[in-house]
Design an enzyme around this catalytic site. Structure first.
Site, mmCIF file in Angstrom:
data_model
loop_
_atom_site.group_PDB
_atom_site.id
_atom_site.type_symbol
_atom_site.label_atom_id
_atom_site.label_comp_id
_atom_site.label_asym_id
_atom_site.label_seq_id
_atom_site.Cartn_x
_atom_site.Cartn_y
_atom_site.Cartn_z
ATOM 1 N N GLY A 46 -6.126 12.140 6.201
ATOM 2 C CA GLY A 46 -6.630 13.053 5.318
ATOM 3 C C GLY A 46 -7.841 12.186 4.623
ATOM 4 N N GLN A 51 -14.053 9.078 -1.254
ATOM 5 C CA GLN A 51 -13.721 8.018 -0.235
ATOM 6 C C GLN A 51 -14.926 7.498 0.543
ATOM 7 O OE1 GLN A 51 -9.920 9.852 1.158
ATOM 8 N NE2 GLN A 51 -9.318 7.766 1.008
ATOM 9 N N CYS A 95 -2.928 5.167 1.315
ATOM 10 C CA CYS A 95 -4.336 5.796 1.064
ATOM 11 C C CYS A 95 -5.329 4.676 1.695
ATOM 12 C CB CYS A 95 -4.711 5.882 -0.267
ATOM 13 S SG CYS A 95 -6.477 6.457 -0.830
ATOM 14 N N LEU A 96 -6.305 5.368 2.576
ATOM 15 C CA LEU A 96 -7.316 4.311 3.188
ATOM 16 C C LEU A 96 -8.230 3.794 2.182
ATOM 17 C CD1 LEU A 96 -8.910 6.623 6.104
ATOM 18 C CD2 LEU A 96 -7.098 4.781 6.242
ATOM 19 N N HIS A 137 -2.502 15.141 -2.002
ATOM 20 C CA HIS A 137 -3.106 13.588 -2.242
ATOM 21 C C HIS A 137 -4.870 13.759 -2.228
ATOM 22 C CE1 HIS A 137 -3.113 9.418 -0.808
ATOM 23 N NE2 HIS A 137 -4.449 9.665 -0.683
ATOM 24 N N GLU A 138 -5.277 14.794 -1.197
ATOM 25 C CA GLU A 138 -6.596 14.813 -1.042
ATOM 26 C C GLU A 138 -7.346 15.674 -2.291
ATOM 27 O OE1 GLU A 138 -7.882 12.941 1.102
ATOM 28 O OE2 GLU A 138 -6.102 12.544 2.050
ATOM 29 N N HIS A 141 -7.704 13.293 -5.091
ATOM 30 C CA HIS A 141 -9.038 12.213 -4.972
ATOM 31 C C HIS A 141 -10.077 13.138 -5.531
ATOM 32 C CE1 HIS A 141 -8.206 9.046 -2.854
ATOM 33 N NE2 HIS A 141 -7.535 9.558 -1.749
HETATM 34 ZN ZN ZN Z 1 -6.189 8.704 -0.435
#
Ligand code: ZN
Length: 196
Positions: A46, A51, A95-96, A137-138, A141
């Protein structure tokens, strides 16, 4: 197609509430492509626009590389909202934008979403399990929230060192990160959105 640098913990853009997407143009379409490309290259499932340095309510998800989830098609969510949620499940998340930090997060196991597709048509879906988790999660963000915000004080203090390394740029990844030494400078969003 471009691979976009990933903005990490410490950048203000990850803490902002994003703006609604109201217009679809070529730039947005190529951004979506570039976000999928960036996510796949980083082995992510995701990716939300903050991000990659943009405060737009846009996220891409693709969990089809995960064993048992092959039947789930990749999806683009514009302006997504959780309208209902049920149950509870706990699983480890990463998370990236927060490399090498992982922790168990408890969330609803089933969510109902309202969002717009790339034609700005309104859509409704019901998600469960991993897909529901990634979507939550997204969407977090898009509201300036990170998975670490769901943790207890004790767990968060266990992760403190890893988090401070990320803030200082002392973290190695096999994908490109935005330069943390420029975190107080204005993000060049035009460059991120340019197709070349
Ligand atoms: Zn994330």
């Amino acid at each position: 197609m471009k691979t976009l640098p990933i903005y990490t913990y410490g950048f203000e853009v990850l803490r902002k509430k994003t703006k609604k997407v109201i217009r679809i143009d070529d730039k947005l379409i190529s951004l979506v492509r570039n976000m999928f490309n960036t996510m796949h290259r980083a082995n992510g499932i995701g990716l939300a626009s903050p991000q990659v340095g943009l405060d737009m309510a846009l996220t891409v998800i693709d969990i089809s590389n995960i064993e048992g989830e092959e039947n789930n098609d990749p999806i683009v969510l514009l302006n997504p909202k959780i309208t209902d949620s049920y149950g509870e499940a706990t699983a480890e998340e990463g998370c990236l934008s927060i490399p090498h930090v992982r922790a168990a997060v408890t969330r609803p196991n089933e969510v109902y979403l309202e969002f717009q597709d790339l034609d700005l048509n309104k859509k409704y879906i019901e998600l469960t399990g991993l897909f529901a988790r990634v979507a939550q999660h997204e969407i977090d963000h898009l509201n300036g929230k990170l998975f670490i915000d769901h943790l207890t004080k004790e767990t968060k203090s266990r992760l403190k060192e890893g988090l401070s390394h990320i803030k200082k740029g002392l973290v190695m990844t096999d994908y490109i990160l935005a330069d943390i030494s420029k975190k107080d400078k204005k993000i060049d969003t035009k460059r991120i959105l340019s197709s070349d």
